[in-house]
Scaffold this motif. Structure first.
Motif, PDB file in Angstrom:
ATOM      1  N   ASN A 175       1.008  -1.111   0.038  1.00 61.64           N
ATOM      2  CA  ASN A 175      -0.111  -0.057   0.061  1.00 61.64           C
ATOM      3  C   ASN A 175       0.900   1.346   0.146  1.00 61.64           C
ATOM      4  O   ASN A 175       0.344   2.329   0.240  1.00 61.64           O
ATOM      5  N   ASP A 207      -6.374   4.255 -10.384  1.00 61.94           N
ATOM      6  CA  ASP A 207      -6.357   4.872  -8.946  1.00 61.94           C
ATOM      7  C   ASP A 207      -5.189   4.493  -8.159  1.00 61.94           C
ATOM      8  O   ASP A 207      -5.052   4.723  -6.917  1.00 61.94           O
ATOM      9  N   GLN A 361      -2.333  14.364  -3.570  1.00 60.47           N
ATOM     10  CA  GLN A 361      -2.776  14.012  -2.084  1.00 60.47           C
ATOM     11  C   GLN A 361      -4.298  13.304  -2.191  1.00 60.47           C
ATOM     12  O   GLN A 361      -4.526  12.487  -1.299  1.00 60.47           O
ATOM     13  N   ASN A 362      -4.984  14.006  -3.158  1.00 56.85           N
ATOM     14  CA  ASN A 362      -6.484  13.369  -3.484  1.00 56.85           C
ATOM     15  C   ASN A 362      -6.296  11.817  -3.618  1.00 56.85           C
ATOM     16  O   ASN A 362      -7.264  11.279  -3.488  1.00 56.85           O
ATOM     17  N   THR A 364      -3.208   9.890  -3.259  1.00 58.68           N
ATOM     18  CA  THR A 364      -2.819   9.017  -2.082  1.00 58.68           C
ATOM     19  C   THR A 364      -3.063   8.981  -0.627  1.00 58.68           C
ATOM     20  O   THR A 364      -2.776   8.266   0.052  1.00 58.68           O
ATOM     21  N   LYS A 365      -3.780  10.103  -0.678  1.00 58.93           N
ATOM     22  CA  LYS A 365      -4.454  10.273   0.779  1.00 58.93           C
ATOM     23  C   LYS A 365      -3.247  10.483   2.031  1.00 58.93           C
ATOM     24  O   LYS A 365      -3.307  10.161   2.879  1.00 58.93           O
ATOM     25  N   THR A 367      -1.045  12.274   4.604  1.00 58.77           N
ATOM     26  CA  THR A 367      -1.322  13.346   5.429  1.00 58.77           C
ATOM     27  C   THR A 367      -0.265  14.352   5.263  1.00 58.77           C
ATOM     28  O   THR A 367       0.812  13.952   4.747  1.00 58.77           O
TER      29      THR A 367
END
Ligand SMILES: Nc1ncnc2c1ncn2[C@@H]1O[C@H](COP(=O)(O)OP(=O)(O)O)[C@@H](O)[C@H]1O
Ligand SMILES: [Mg+2]
Length: 391
Positions: A175, A207, A361-362, A364-365, A367
Motif C-alpha cells: 500500500n 486509481d 494528495q487526493n 494518495t491520501k 497526510t
C-alpha cells in the motif's frame, strides 16, 4: 526442445531446453560465446566446464522471468492463468526490452526482425490492468506475447507503448505510494546536478500512483548489470576499484565520476536498494562495444519509506556499496573530489517535491504531517551533504 540461444541476429550456442523444467540440460555446440550474456561468457572463459555452463545458463534464463518475490505475484499469476512465472519464460521466445537475447527453436526460420518488441507492438492494456487493478478474476484476453514475461524486480510493473515509444510503469510496494514519487525526486535531483538518469514521471492508473519512464535500451543495445560484470570476477573487498577498472578498460569514459554521482544521489535520498542489479552499463549487441554507464534508475526505495513512523523522524539508514551494506557517510568516502558538486542547485528542491506530493494528495491520501516529515528529512540530507562538502 533443441534451440539456439540468440543475441539479436547472432547465434550464441545450441542447447537442449527442457520445456517442463524450463532449463537447459545439454550443450550441442558453442557458436559465439563472446555474444553470450556477460556472466556466461566470463564463466566459460574461466572454466570450460559444460555442466557449469548449463547450470549458469539455466539460472540466467530463469532470472529473466518475473521473480518469486514480485509484489502480489499470486494475484498476477491467477489473472494470467498460470501457476509459476517460469511458465511465461518461453512464451515469447524469452524476448525482453532490456536486452536482445531470445531462444530460437532449432528448426525454425524465424528472424529477430520479425519478432522483437522494440519494432513490433504488443498488447499492453490488459496486462496493465491485471497488474494494477485489485480484481482477482483470470483474464483470457491477456496476451502472453509480450515483454512483460521477462521483467525483473520486486515492484509491480508493466511495459506499455505510447506513440510508438516503450515505457515502463512501476507501482509502489503493497500500500506504499512513495516509490514512484521517489523516482521522480531522483529525476529532479539528477536534473539539477547534471547526473545522467532516466526521467520518471507520475501517472495514475486504476486509481494507483505509478512511475513511468522510457525504455533506455534500443534494438542495438543491452543492459549489462554490475552483478554480471563482477560475478566471480572480483575480490569482494575490492569490488568498487575493480568495477571502475573493468569499465575503464572497456572504454567507458567518466566511469568513476558517474558512479560517484549515483552514490551522491543515494546519500541525499537514503536509497537502501542500490544492489548490483540496480546499475550497470549499456553494451552494443552488434559489435559488443561498451557504450556508457546505464542512466541512473530505480531509486524508489529511499527516504526510509519502509520504516516510516508518524511519531519520529528516522534520519539514519544504511546504503548498499557493492557487496557491502554500509552507512551513507562511509559510502561517500569513496568520492575523490566531494567539492565538485554544486549543491546550491538543490535550492528550492524540497518545495518542488512538497508541491508534487500535495498535488496527488487526493489520490494518495497522504497526510500533511507525512509530507512535512518527508520534506524535512530531505532537507536534512541536503544540509548534511552541504556540511560534508564544505568541511
Ligand atoms: N527504463 C528502462 N529501460 C530498460 N530496462 C529497464 C528500465 N528500467 C528498468 N529496467 C530493467 O528492469 C529491471 C527492473 O526495474 P527496476 O526499476 O529495477 O524495478 P524494481 O524497483 O522492481 O527493482 C531493472 O533491473 C532493469 O533490468
Ligand atoms: Mg531494481
Amino acid at each position: 526442445m533443441k534451440c539456439i540461444l540468440m543475441n539479436k541476429n547472432t547465434e550464441v550456442l545450441i542447447a537442449e531446453y527442457d520445456v517442463i523444467v524450463k532449463g537447459f540440460n545439454k550443450l550441442y555446440d558453442i557458436k559465439n560465446i563472446n555474444f553470450a550474456p556477460l556472466i556466461i561468457e566470463n564463466l566459460y572463459n574461466k572454466n570450460k566446464d559444460e555442466i557449469k555452463l548449463l547450470e549458469q545458463l539455466s539460472e540466467w534464463f530463469k532470472g529473466r522471468g518475473i521473480p518469486s518475490w514480485r509484489d502480489d505475484l499470486d494475484l498476477l499469476l491467477a489473472k494470467l492463468n498460470v501457476s509459476t512465472p517460469t511458465e511465461l519464460l518461453d512464451k515469447a521466445l524469452g524476448l525482453s526490452l532490456s536486452d536482445q537475447y531470445w531462444v530460437k527453436p532449432f528448426d525454425s526460420k524465424i528472424e529477430y526482425k520479425d519478432i522483437n518488441f522494440f519494432e513490433h507492438d504488443f498488447e499492453d492494456s490488459e496486462f496493465t490492468s491485471a497488474t494494477f487493478s485489485n480484481t482477482r478474476e483470470s483474464n483470457c484476453k491477456i496476451s502472453l506475447i509480450s515483454p512483460n514475461n521477462t521483467t525483473d524486480g520486486r515492484l509491480k510493473k508493466t511495459w506499455i507503448i505510447e506513440n510508438g515509444k516503450r515505457y515502463l510503469l512501476k507501482g509502489g510496494y503493497k500500500n506504499e505510494v512513495m516509490q514512484p514519487f521517489n523516482e521522480v525526486l531522483a529525476t529532479m535531483i539528477c536534473n539539477r546536478l547534471g547526473f545522467k538518469h532516466i526521467a520518471y514521471t507520475i501517472e495514475v492508473i486504476k486509481d494507483k500512483i505509478v512511475s513511468k519512464c522510457e525504455c533506455f535500451i534500443n534494438k542495438d543495445t543491452e543492459l549489462v548489470s554490475a552483478y554480471q560484470i563482477l560475478h566471480n570476477n572480483c575480490n569482494k573487498d575490492d569490488a568498487y576499484a575493480t568495477y571502475i577498472k573493468i569499465l575503464e578498460n572497456n572504454g567507458i569514459v567518466n566511469a568513476r565520476e558517474e558512479i560517484e554521482n549515483m552514490f551522491i544521489l543515494d546519500f541525499i535520498m537514503l536509497n537502501e536498494d542500490r544492489h548490483l542489479n540496480n546499475f550497470g552499463i549499456i553494451r552494443n549487441v552488434e559489435n559488443l562495444e561498451w557504450i556508457k554507464t546505464a542512466p541512473i534508475f530505480d531509486t524508489g526505495q529511499s527516504l526510509n519509506i519502509l520504516d516510516y513512523n508518524d511519531e519520529e523522524l528516522i534520519i539514519n539508514g544504511d546504503g548498499r556499496f557493492f557487496y557491502d551494506v554500509d552507512k551513507f557517510d562511509a559510502i561517500i568516502g569513496c568520492i575523490q573530489d566531494i567539492k565538485r558538486f554544486d549543491l546550491t542547485k538543490l535550492d528550492g528542491l524540497c518545495e518542488e517535491f512538497e508541491n508534487l506530493l500535495h498535488k496527488y494528495q487526493n489520490v494518495t491520501k497522504m497526510t500533511d504531517r507525512r509530507i512535512n516529515k518527508i520534506c524535512t528529512l530531505l532537507s536534512n540530507r541536503i544540509n548534511k551533504l552541504k556540511n560534508i562538502c564544505n568541511s
